[in-house]
Design a protein around this motif. Structure first.
Motif, PDB file in Angstrom:
ATOM      1  N   LEU A 387       0.840  -1.203   0.000  1.00  0.00           N
ATOM      2  CA  LEU A 387       0.000   0.000   0.000  1.00  0.00           C
ATOM      3  C   LEU A 387       0.872   1.248   0.000  1.00  0.00           C
ATOM      4  N   ASP A 388       0.504   2.213  -0.828  1.00  0.00           N
ATOM      5  CA  ASP A 388       1.196   3.500  -0.883  1.00  0.00           C
ATOM      6  C   ASP A 388       0.530   4.477   0.087  1.00  0.00           C
ATOM      7  N   ARG A 389       1.337   5.361   0.633  1.00  0.00           N
ATOM      8  CA  ARG A 389       0.833   6.436   1.492  1.00  0.00           C
ATOM      9  C   ARG A 389       0.015   5.892   2.671  1.00  0.00           C
ATOM     10  N   PHE A 390       0.404   4.725   3.158  1.00  0.00           N
ATOM     11  CA  PHE A 390      -0.328   4.164   4.292  1.00  0.00           C
ATOM     12  C   PHE A 390       0.180   4.711   5.620  1.00  0.00           C
ATOM     13  N   LYS A 391       1.478   4.916   5.740  1.00  0.00           N
ATOM     14  CA  LYS A 391       2.024   5.360   7.016  1.00  0.00           C
ATOM     15  C   LYS A 391       1.458   6.697   7.478  1.00  0.00           C
ATOM     16  N   PRO A 392       1.250   7.679   6.586  1.00  0.00           N
ATOM     17  CA  PRO A 392       0.643   8.933   7.053  1.00  0.00           C
ATOM     18  C   PRO A 392      -0.716   8.747   7.719  1.00  0.00           C
ATOM     19  N   ILE A 393      -1.447   7.686   7.338  1.00  0.00           N
ATOM     20  CA  ILE A 393      -2.740   7.434   7.992  1.00  0.00           C
ATOM     21  C   ILE A 393      -2.512   7.060   9.444  1.00  0.00           C
ATOM     22  N   ASN A 394      -1.536   6.187   9.699  1.00  0.00           N
ATOM     23  CA  ASN A 394      -1.209   5.840  11.090  1.00  0.00           C
ATOM     24  C   ASN A 394      -0.745   7.060  11.860  1.00  0.00           C
ATOM     25  N   ASP A 395       0.083   7.877  11.217  1.00  0.00           N
ATOM     26  CA  ASP A 395       0.640   9.044  11.901  1.00  0.00           C
ATOM     27  C   ASP A 395      -0.426  10.082  12.219  1.00  0.00           C
ATOM     28  N   ALA A 396      -1.329  10.326  11.268  1.00  0.00           N
ATOM     29  CA  ALA A 396      -2.306  11.393  11.426  1.00  0.00           C
ATOM     30  C   ALA A 396      -3.547  10.953  12.197  1.00  0.00           C
ATOM     31  N   HIS A 422      -5.598 -17.744  -3.459  1.00  0.00           N
ATOM     32  CA  HIS A 422      -5.445 -17.461  -2.034  1.00  0.00           C
ATOM     33  C   HIS A 422      -4.907 -16.044  -1.865  1.00  0.00           C
ATOM     34  N   ALA A 423      -5.475 -15.326  -0.897  1.00  0.00           N
ATOM     35  CA  ALA A 423      -4.985 -14.000  -0.535  1.00  0.00           C
ATOM     36  C   ALA A 423      -4.339 -14.082   0.840  1.00  0.00           C
ATOM     37  N   GLY A 424      -3.254 -13.347   1.030  1.00  0.00           N
ATOM     38  CA  GLY A 424      -2.549 -13.398   2.303  1.00  0.00           C
ATOM     39  C   GLY A 424      -1.991 -12.046   2.683  1.00  0.00           C
ATOM     40  N   ARG A 425      -1.733 -11.890   3.971  1.00  0.00           N
ATOM     41  CA  ARG A 425      -1.064 -10.688   4.479  1.00  0.00           C
ATOM     42  C   ARG A 425       0.341 -11.094   4.904  1.00  0.00           C
ATOM     43  N   LEU A 426       1.329 -10.480   4.265  1.00  0.00           N
ATOM     44  CA  LEU A 426       2.715 -10.855   4.516  1.00  0.00           C
ATOM     45  C   LEU A 426       3.333 -10.073   5.659  1.00  0.00           C
ATOM     46  N   GLY A 427       2.628  -9.025   6.104  1.00  0.00           N
ATOM     47  CA  GLY A 427       3.139  -8.218   7.207  1.00  0.00           C
ATOM     48  C   GLY A 427       2.924  -6.743   6.944  1.00  0.00           C
ATOM     49  N   GLY A 428       2.625  -5.966   8.006  1.00  0.00           N
ATOM     50  CA  GLY A 428       2.423  -4.533   7.846  1.00  0.00           C
ATOM     51  C   GLY A 428       1.347  -4.231   6.830  1.00  0.00           C
ATOM     52  N   ASP A 429       1.702  -3.455   5.808  1.00  0.00           N
ATOM     53  CA  ASP A 429       0.755  -3.129   4.737  1.00  0.00           C
ATOM     54  C   ASP A 429       1.103  -3.872   3.453  1.00  0.00           C
ATOM     55  N   GLU A 430       1.708  -5.038   3.591  1.00  0.00           N
ATOM     56  CA  GLU A 430       2.080  -5.850   2.438  1.00  0.00           C
ATOM     57  C   GLU A 430       1.154  -7.059   2.324  1.00  0.00           C
ATOM     58  N   PHE A 431       0.622  -7.274   1.128  1.00  0.00           N
ATOM     59  CA  PHE A 431      -0.314  -8.359   0.866  1.00  0.00           C
ATOM     60  C   PHE A 431       0.146  -9.127  -0.364  1.00  0.00           C
ATOM     61  N   ASP A 465     -13.060  10.244   4.764  1.00  0.00           N
ATOM     62  CA  ASP A 465     -12.784   9.344   3.656  1.00  0.00           C
ATOM     63  C   ASP A 465     -11.299   9.434   3.340  1.00  0.00           C
ATOM     64  N   LEU A 466     -10.594   8.333   3.512  1.00  0.00           N
ATOM     65  CA  LEU A 466      -9.151   8.319   3.312  1.00  0.00           C
ATOM     66  C   LEU A 466      -8.825   7.666   1.977  1.00  0.00           C
ATOM     67  N   ALA A 467      -7.802   8.190   1.322  1.00  0.00           N
ATOM     68  CA  ALA A 467      -7.414   7.682   0.005  1.00  0.00           C
ATOM     69  C   ALA A 467      -5.975   7.170   0.059  1.00  0.00           C
ATOM     70  N   ILE A 468      -5.776   5.992  -0.521  1.00  0.00           N
ATOM     71  CA  ILE A 468      -4.433   5.441  -0.674  1.00  0.00           C
ATOM     72  C   ILE A 468      -4.329   4.872  -2.089  1.00  0.00           C
ATOM     73  N   SER A 469      -3.240   4.219  -2.358  1.00  0.00           N
ATOM     74  CA  SER A 469      -3.081   3.508  -3.625  1.00  0.00           C
ATOM     75  C   SER A 469      -2.205   2.293  -3.342  1.00  0.00           C
ATOM     76  N   ALA A 470      -1.875   1.549  -4.367  1.00  0.00           N
ATOM     77  CA  ALA A 470      -1.062   0.342  -4.180  1.00  0.00           C
ATOM     78  C   ALA A 470      -0.030   0.240  -5.284  1.00  0.00           C
ATOM     79  N   SER A 471       1.075  -0.396  -4.957  1.00  0.00           N
ATOM     80  CA  SER A 471       2.096  -0.757  -5.939  1.00  0.00           C
ATOM     81  C   SER A 471       2.190  -2.272  -5.969  1.00  0.00           C
ATOM     82  N   ILE A 472       2.169  -2.840  -7.173  1.00  0.00           N
ATOM     83  CA  ILE A 472       2.076  -4.288  -7.312  1.00  0.00           C
ATOM     84  C   ILE A 472       3.218  -4.806  -8.176  1.00  0.00           C
ATOM     85  N   GLY A 473       3.798  -5.903  -7.728  1.00  0.00           N
ATOM     86  CA  GLY A 473       4.775  -6.620  -8.531  1.00  0.00           C
ATOM     87  C   GLY A 473       4.271  -8.025  -8.806  1.00  0.00           C
ATOM     88  N   ILE A 474       4.512  -8.515 -10.026  1.00  0.00           N
ATOM     89  CA  ILE A 474       3.957  -9.807 -10.440  1.00  0.00           C
ATOM     90  C   ILE A 474       5.085 -10.714 -10.927  1.00  0.00           C
TER      91      ILE A 474
END
Length: 805
Positions: A387-396, A422-431, A465-474
């Motif tokens: 997830l992009d720009r996720f940390k500012p949500i925790n901070d703010a 299958h979907a999984g959470r690898l840790g933090g904001d990484e899926f 309403d909070l907005a984020i985005s994601a970066s994906i590698g395949i």
């Protein structure tokens, strides 16, 4: 008169008979009603009168007698035998008239046995069932005895219902235990348990209703397992039951679940059945009982209800009510065991917060997919999502808001994952999503675009309403790897490429250039090496002195981190610091720097530099921690130094981007005595209105402006402006990057700025610093503060002298 002695067991019946009623003339002397002068013309006439006689032995042992004419197949039943068959006593011209209440499936077997006994030397030993509307089902056994009259086969009929019930209970208990104890899922065993109950105890339809909870946290009961006798047309009842959702307390099933008490129902028209199919089902009575157990806290937990129906009205001899407690307990124990097993499984395989596969289990699923795909020659894809720009949500907004975003995004991923994936959470904001199988890269492209769109949809947190985005590698099996580490590493590398190209993108690993791949691989390798460096004490500090404008007085030192790898290689800070910031190791590294700096500063003070201050660079994530002032105060106290000997350097950009969070923390630090310097001033495009609010003690001019002095007009103008600004705001000015005499001479004209650069002193280890510079005893006794603007203007003597000046 006949005297009979009967010994009855569950499997064998031993009968000894002493026949004393026949004389040589074949007359029955015990029957006073027979006329000796007019003997019977047919052998059965001799036994008809005897059949009417109720032998006390028959009644005591619960058996009846029968006589069969082997020639005419006419049958005579004693009173007890007729009662057992639920027909009239005496002569029956046709055997079928004796068996009107016998279960149809057993009539043919019984008739065949009687036909066999008519043959010379023939015997009969047959068990069969009799149905009665009031008494339910009885089990009888027909046995032949040695003939006592020519042409007449006789025997006895015994009620073996009790022994059959005992055998049923034993068999049902064994089968249920066998089905339930070893099962890993309730689905495997529950249907077979229901079938066993129906077949052994004489019920036509059975079902298990499981308690479930919907998304609104409402409880209902759903028909999850069922069985019915294929001889009955009950499919419509099963379909209607499976489609029904019953609320607690509603109908037969809901009432039993809610009260925890079993209940009979005796008509197919009873509205408590809640199913219209009962009217045409031919079922007349039913019995439902709860499945429940006590939990560790003493509360009763009810997983569901077992329900059975019969084509008979309520059975007085039904065994199910007697066995329901045992059956319910056995099922409940199984449900409890499976729930405990599921709890353990979730703890080891499922991420608590998002309900997705956790890191360890996802790796296991990925390894299994590799093995299976290799065997089948198939292909699958791996999406690595950050997830992009996720940390500012925790901070703010705090971690609670961040957790809500993670949970909502996890639900979106679960809905997007194709069947078999299958979907999984690898840790933090990484899926991650394991997508299998695939036939083309377009499938992965479509899935990745859907994930990007899902991440961009607003997340509702409270009134915001909070907005984020994601970066994906395949990465794709087998083109980009055939093992779990290879696929994860390459997908992660592709994800970093998406981030470097602007974020909110997806990238295929195969599309990366060799240069990009090498860069990302180096970054990933360094990230792991940084973690090991922390644990292996590979970091060390050097200190660069800060002088007055004449280069004669050392006013402070700046702590600079260095990394010497195990092989002796020195890694430059501009290489590993950005990677530490991306991997969030910067906070741990920064905390190590602070503790080491404070300990070294205590050593410096003990060496005679009693008032020397040290400047420490702070990472952005550290200044979003509200508890930072207390933590730093604890560090200084542990080292034995005062907070006013520590100056914290923050970049201008960091302060301006998160001003609402950072400024209050800065104020708390200043109130505790810490100094704060605004580093790289002029590079963050800060507004003057915001600058005047900052609780800082100094400004540090970025080296990019100093490098052009004194020839670049623009740089000169900027530097003059910063000096004027600092003078009027009572801030100390520090110029870094001073590398030649021309720069030093230009900066001297502005009064008493502080200078830092290679011209005056390079970074050096602590031991070298203490050896190279000597404290001035006079200055130490006067306790002058080199960071005080007033002291800087009034000082005449040298504080600490540089040996080359």
């Amino acid at each position: 008169m006949h005297g009979l002695k009967v010994a009855n067991s569950s499997e064998n019946i031993h009968i000894s008979i002493a026949i004393t009623t026949m004389q040589d003339d074949d007359t029955l002397v015990s029957d006073k009603s027979l006329d000796k002068k007019n003997p019977p013309t047919h052998p059965l006439q001799s036994v008809q009168a005897l059949a009417k006689f109720v032998d006390p032995a028959e009644k005591a042992v619960s058996f009846g007698r029968w006589w069969l004419d082997v020639t005419t197949s006419q049958l005579v039943l004693s009173t007890i035998a007729a009662d057992l068959l639920d027909v009239t006593a005496g002569l029956h011209l046709e055997p079928e008239s004796c068996f009107t209440q016998v279960v149809p499936d057993d009539v043919l077997t019984l008739m065949a046995a009687l036909e066999q006994t008519c043959a010379p030397g023939g015997t009969v030993d047959c068990e069969f069932r009799v149905l009665n509307e009031l008494d339910g089902m009885r089990w009888l056994r027909m046995l032949s005895l040695p003939r006592i009259m020519p042409g007449i086969q006789n025997g006895i009929m015994i009620n073996i219902t009790a022994s059959r019930h005992a055998a049923m209970r034993e068999r049902l208990g064994f089968e249920s235990t066998q089905y339930l104890v070893g099962t890993q899922t309730l689905d495997e065993a529950m249907t077979r348990v229901i079938q066993s109950v129906c077949e052994n105890l004489g019920w036509e339809w059975g079902a298990f209703w499981a308690a479930e909870t919907d998304q609104a946290d409402n409880t209902f009961l759903a028909c999850k397992h069922y069985w019915h006798d294929p001889a009955y047309a009950l499919s419509s009842l099963t379909r209607e039951s499976c489609a029904l959702r019953i609320a607690p307390g509603n109908g037969l099933v809901g009432h039993v679940w809610h009260t925890g008490q079993p209940r009979w129902i005796e008509t197919s028209n009873d509205p408590a059945l809640l199913r219209s199919s009962f009217k045409d089902s031919g079922l007349l009575s039913g019995y439902a009982f709860p499945v429940s157990y006590l939990m560790a806290d003493g509360k009763r937990h009810s997983p569901g209800v077992l329900e059975f129906f019969s084509s008979l009205s309520r059975q007085r001899e039904a065994q199910l009510p007697n066995l329901s407690a045992a059956i319910g307990a056995l099922v409940a124990q199984t449900v409890q065991r499976l729930e405990q097993t599921e709890t353990i499984r979730r703890m080891t395989q499922i991420d608590d917060m998002t309900d997705l596969a956790n890191r360890s289990h996802f790796h296991h699923l990925l390894s299994c997919a590799c093995t299976e795909a290799a065997a089948k020659g198939a292909s699958f894809g791996l999406l690595y999502i950050d997830l992009d720009r996720f940390k500012p949500i925790n901070d703010a907004f705090g971690h609670d808001a961040g957790n809500l975003v993670l949970c909502e995004f996890a639900q979106r991923l679960r809905r997007l994952a194709p069947p078999g994936s299958h979907a999984g959470r690898l840790g933090g904001d990484e899926f991650a999503i394991l997508s299998q199988p695939i036939t083309s890269l377009e499938q992965l492209n479509t899935l990745a675009n859907a994930v990007l769109a899902a991440a961009c949809q607003p997340f509702h947190v409270g009134d915001c309403d909070l907005a984020i985005s994601a970066s994906i590698g395949i990465s794709v099996f087998p083109e980009n790897g055939v093992t779990t580490p290879e696929l994860l590493r390459n997908a992660d590398a592709a994800m970093y490429r998406s981030k470097n190209n602007g974020r909110n993108l997806h990238s295929f690993y195969s599309c990366m250039t060799p240069t990009a791949q090498a860069t990302i691989m180096r970054q990933l390798t360094l990230e792991v090496a940084l973690l090991h460096a922390l644990h292996d004490n590979e970091f060390f500090l050097e200190y660069q002195p800060v002088f007055d404008s004449f280069g004669e007085r050392m006013l402070a030192v700046e702590a600079l981190i260095r990394w010497r790898r195990a092989d002796g290689e020195i890694v430059r800070p501009d290489v590993f610091i950005p990677i530490a910031e991306q991997s969030r190791l910067i906070v741990q590294i920064g905390r190590w720097v602070l503790k080491q700096t404070c300990n070294d500063l205590a050593t410096i003070h003990r060496a005679g530099f009693a008032e020397l201050q040290v400047n420490v660079n702070m990472a952005a994530p550290e200044f979003t921690n509200p508890d930072l002032p207390n933590q730093l105060l604890a560090v200084t106290h542990a080292a034995g130094i005062s907070p006013n000997h520590l100056c914290l350097e923050l970049t201008e950009g960091m302060v301006m981007q998160q001003a609402e969070t950072v400024i209050p923390i800065m104020g708390n630090l200043r109130s505790l005595g810490f100094h704060i310097s605004l580093d790289d001033f002029g590079m963050g495009h800060s507004s003057l209105s915001r600058l005047k609010e900052l609780p800082i003690s100094s400004l540090k001019i970025d080296r990019s402006f100093v490098s052009g002095l004194p020839n670049e007009c623009g740089d000169c103008a900027i530097v003059r402006t910063i000096f004027d600004l600092g003078h009027h705001m009572h801030l100390q000015i520090i110029a870094e990057g001073v590398e030649n005499d021309a720069q030093l001479g230009y900066l001297r004209q502005f009064g008493y700025p502080m200078m830092q650069g290679f011209l005056l002193g390079r970074p050096m280890p602590l031991a070298a610093l203490l050896t190279l510079f000597k404290p001035d005893p006079v200055a130490c006794r006067e306790n002058r503060n080199p960071y005080s603007v007033q002291n800087q203007e009034n000082q005449e003597s040298t504080l600490w002298t540089h040996p080359t000046h």
